[in-house]
Design a protein around this motif. Structure first.
Motif, PDB file in Angstrom:
ATOM      1  N   TYR A 191       9.059 -12.730   5.804  1.00 27.99           N
ATOM      2  CA  TYR A 191       9.861 -11.709   5.133  1.00 27.99           C
ATOM      3  C   TYR A 191       9.512 -10.328   5.670  1.00 27.99           C
ATOM      4  CZ  TYR A 191      11.546 -15.101   1.703  1.00 27.99           C
ATOM      5  OH  TYR A 191      12.163 -16.166   1.096  1.00 27.99           O
ATOM      6  N   LEU A 219      20.316  -2.918   3.011  1.00 23.65           N
ATOM      7  CA  LEU A 219      20.691  -4.318   2.921  1.00 23.65           C
ATOM      8  C   LEU A 219      21.812  -4.624   3.907  1.00 23.65           C
ATOM      9  CD1 LEU A 219      20.614  -4.840  -0.941  1.00 23.65           C
ATOM     10  CD2 LEU A 219      18.952  -5.629   0.734  1.00 23.65           C
ATOM     11  N   GLU A 220      21.696  -5.699   4.637  1.00 23.11           N
ATOM     12  CA  GLU A 220      22.720  -6.081   5.598  1.00 23.11           C
ATOM     13  C   GLU A 220      23.943  -6.632   4.880  1.00 23.11           C
ATOM     14  OE1 GLU A 220      20.935  -8.892   8.160  1.00 23.11           O
ATOM     15  OE2 GLU A 220      19.349  -7.556   8.858  1.00 23.11           O
ATOM     16  N   LYS A 277      25.357 -12.077   1.914  1.00 23.58           N
ATOM     17  CA  LYS A 277      24.409 -12.367   0.845  1.00 23.58           C
ATOM     18  C   LYS A 277      23.069 -12.765   1.431  1.00 23.58           C
ATOM     19  CE  LYS A 277      27.921 -13.760  -2.511  1.00 23.58           C
ATOM     20  NZ  LYS A 277      28.405 -14.847  -3.390  1.00 23.58           N
ATOM     21  N   LYS A 278      22.021 -12.115   0.920  1.00 23.05           N
ATOM     22  CA  LYS A 278      20.665 -12.456   1.299  1.00 23.05           C
ATOM     23  C   LYS A 278      19.797 -12.333   0.061  1.00 23.05           C
ATOM     24  CE  LYS A 278      18.959 -12.111   5.982  1.00 23.05           C
ATOM     25  NZ  LYS A 278      18.378 -11.279   7.028  1.00 23.05           N
ATOM     26  N   GLU A 279      18.929 -13.309  -0.137  1.00 25.25           N
ATOM     27  CA  GLU A 279      18.075 -13.264  -1.318  1.00 25.25           C
ATOM     28  C   GLU A 279      17.113 -12.080  -1.237  1.00 25.25           C
ATOM     29  OE1 GLU A 279      14.532 -15.819  -3.524  1.00 25.25           O
ATOM     30  OE2 GLU A 279      15.004 -16.122  -1.402  1.00 25.25           O
ATOM     31  N   ARG A 308      13.834 -11.160  -2.554  1.00 31.41           N
ATOM     32  CA  ARG A 308      12.727 -11.839  -3.226  1.00 31.41           C
ATOM     33  C   ARG A 308      11.928 -10.876  -4.097  1.00 31.41           C
ATOM     34  NH1 ARG A 308       9.238 -16.625  -0.423  1.00 31.41           N
ATOM     35  NH2 ARG A 308       8.017 -17.240  -2.262  1.00 31.41           N
ATOM     36  N   ILE A 347      13.246  -9.132   2.075  1.00 29.54           N
ATOM     37  CA  ILE A 347      14.220 -10.160   2.439  1.00 29.54           C
ATOM     38  C   ILE A 347      13.695 -10.920   3.652  1.00 29.54           C
ATOM     39  CG2 ILE A 347      16.192  -8.840   1.558  1.00 29.54           C
ATOM     40  CD1 ILE A 347      16.802  -8.071   4.475  1.00 29.54           C
ATOM     41  N   LYS A 348      14.292 -12.076   3.918  1.00 25.97           N
ATOM     42  CA  LYS A 348      13.883 -12.865   5.080  1.00 25.97           C
ATOM     43  C   LYS A 348      14.179 -12.105   6.365  1.00 25.97           C
ATOM     44  CE  LYS A 348      13.261 -17.724   4.398  1.00 25.97           C
ATOM     45  NZ  LYS A 348      13.599 -19.075   4.878  1.00 25.97           N
ATOM     46  N   SER A 371      15.465 -11.202   9.840  1.00 29.48           N
ATOM     47  CA  SER A 371      16.701 -11.583  10.505  1.00 29.48           C
ATOM     48  C   SER A 371      16.401 -12.116  11.893  1.00 29.48           C
ATOM     49  CB  SER A 371      17.637 -10.375  10.599  1.00 29.48           C
ATOM     50  OG  SER A 371      18.782 -10.701  11.346  1.00 29.48           O
TER      51      SER A 371
END
Length: 330
Positions: free
Chosen positions: A65, A71-72, A75-77, A79, A109-110, A112
């Motif tokens: 992460y 935010l891109e 949808k992205k979790e 966390r 977020i994770k 990319s």
């Protein structure tokens, strides 16, 4: 003392104990509030230090992460969410207000798999139809306290210059993040340039309208004084004069000779009327429209009418600094 309010939203309840331990390890000397909701935890505390090390300790727990402030798309979790806030009324140890108080939020977020999106540091800005060029200048930087590497914005937005002074701002994680914030920070420079641009245009417009305004004023003043020389001084030989009532033409005169005969006639409506030009001019060269007011004439058989004013509208069409057409609206 500069107080920083720090808020951490933990969206996976299974992460709560892990994050709580990281905060404990940070030995924060302030009360830490833990609020439990149906689907997440919220941790709140106030510190006299921004606790930047906390970011790295959290990232150590989540190797796949990364933190981002942008935010891109898609949808992205999220966390975890980490916010820092300093009141705009915050002061330093000497009671002076601080510049650029913190108000930021980072999202865990994770990472990319995509490469960072490339961007052109040159920004094009339209001032009406005129294209202006600005630049977001970014250089490598390092936080000497934490040895954290990142990127810095330079305090130069009008030229591409990588030797300009560093903007007293912050260390950005990525060039893209610096670019996004640089676009925002350049707005003060652009707005001032646009203000100067508009003022310059107004000055040029006033200069452009100077002679046409004088031609119209001189014509009205000469009509008020019934001075034929002044009236015809700036009249085109192909002059067209129209008198309209409710937009319907009631009188039309063509050529300077007919216009001279009209001015000398007892039925003319331009001379000896003490016409006063109203303050609002509508100028769209070669057209100039003015409003005039005057007191109506009275005869011996009429009762004197107080300060009644009548209003008319006169449109002038100029050609080579000569009055080519006059339209009087009743």
């Amino acid at each position: 003392m500069i107080e920083t309010e720090i808020t951490i939203l933990i969206n996976r309840k299974s992460d709560a104990d892990l994050i709580k331990q990281k905060i404990i390890d940070s030995k924060i000397q302030f009360p830490i509030y833990i609020l439990e909701y149906e689907n997440h935890y919220r941790l709140n505390f106030i510190s006299d230090y921004e606790e930047w090390e906390l970011d790295s300790k959290i990232l150590d727990c989540f190797s796949e992460y990364e933190f981002t402030s942008e935010l891109e798309r898609g949808k992205k979790e999220i966390r975890l969410q980490l916010s820092r806030y300093q009141s705009e009324f915050s002061t330093d140890g000497w009671g002076r207000p601080i510049e650029n108080p913190l108000n930021e939020t980072k999202y865990l977020i994770k990472k990319s798999n995509n490469k960072p999106e490339k961007f052109n540091p040159q920004i094009k800005v339209l001032f009406e139809g005129n294209e202006q060029h600005y630049f977001v200048n970014i250089v490598d930087g390092i936080n000497k306290t934490s040895e954290e590497k990142g990127f810095l914005l330079l305090n130069e937005f009008k030229n591409e210059n990588y030797e300009a002074d560093i903007l007293n701002d912050k260390l950005y994680k990525t060039p893209f993040e610096a670019f996004q914030l640089g676009c925002y920070k350049m707005q003060d420079v652009v707005n001032q340039d646009f203000k100067d641009y508009i003022e310059c245009k107004k000055k040029e417009l006033r200069e452009l309208q100077k002679i046409p305004r004088k031609i119209v004023r001189d014509f009205i003043n000469s009509c008020n004084k019934s001075e034929n020389e002044g009236i015809f001084k700036n009249i085109d030989k192909d002059i067209i004069f129209e008198r309209r009532i409710n937009w319907q033409t009631k009188l039309r005169i063509e050529g300077i000779q007919e216009f001279k005969e009209y001015i000398k006639s007892p039925n003319q409506e331009l001379c000896a009327r003490n016409l006063k030009i109203r303050s609002s001019w509508n100028i769209n060269l070669p057209n100039i429209t003015i409003g005039v007011k005057f007191s109506p004439n009275t005869t011996n058989n009429e009762k004197e009418i107080g300060n009644i004013q009548e209003y008319r509208q006169i449109n002038f069409l100029l050609k080579d600094n000569k009055i080519n057409r006059i339209t009087k609206e009743n």
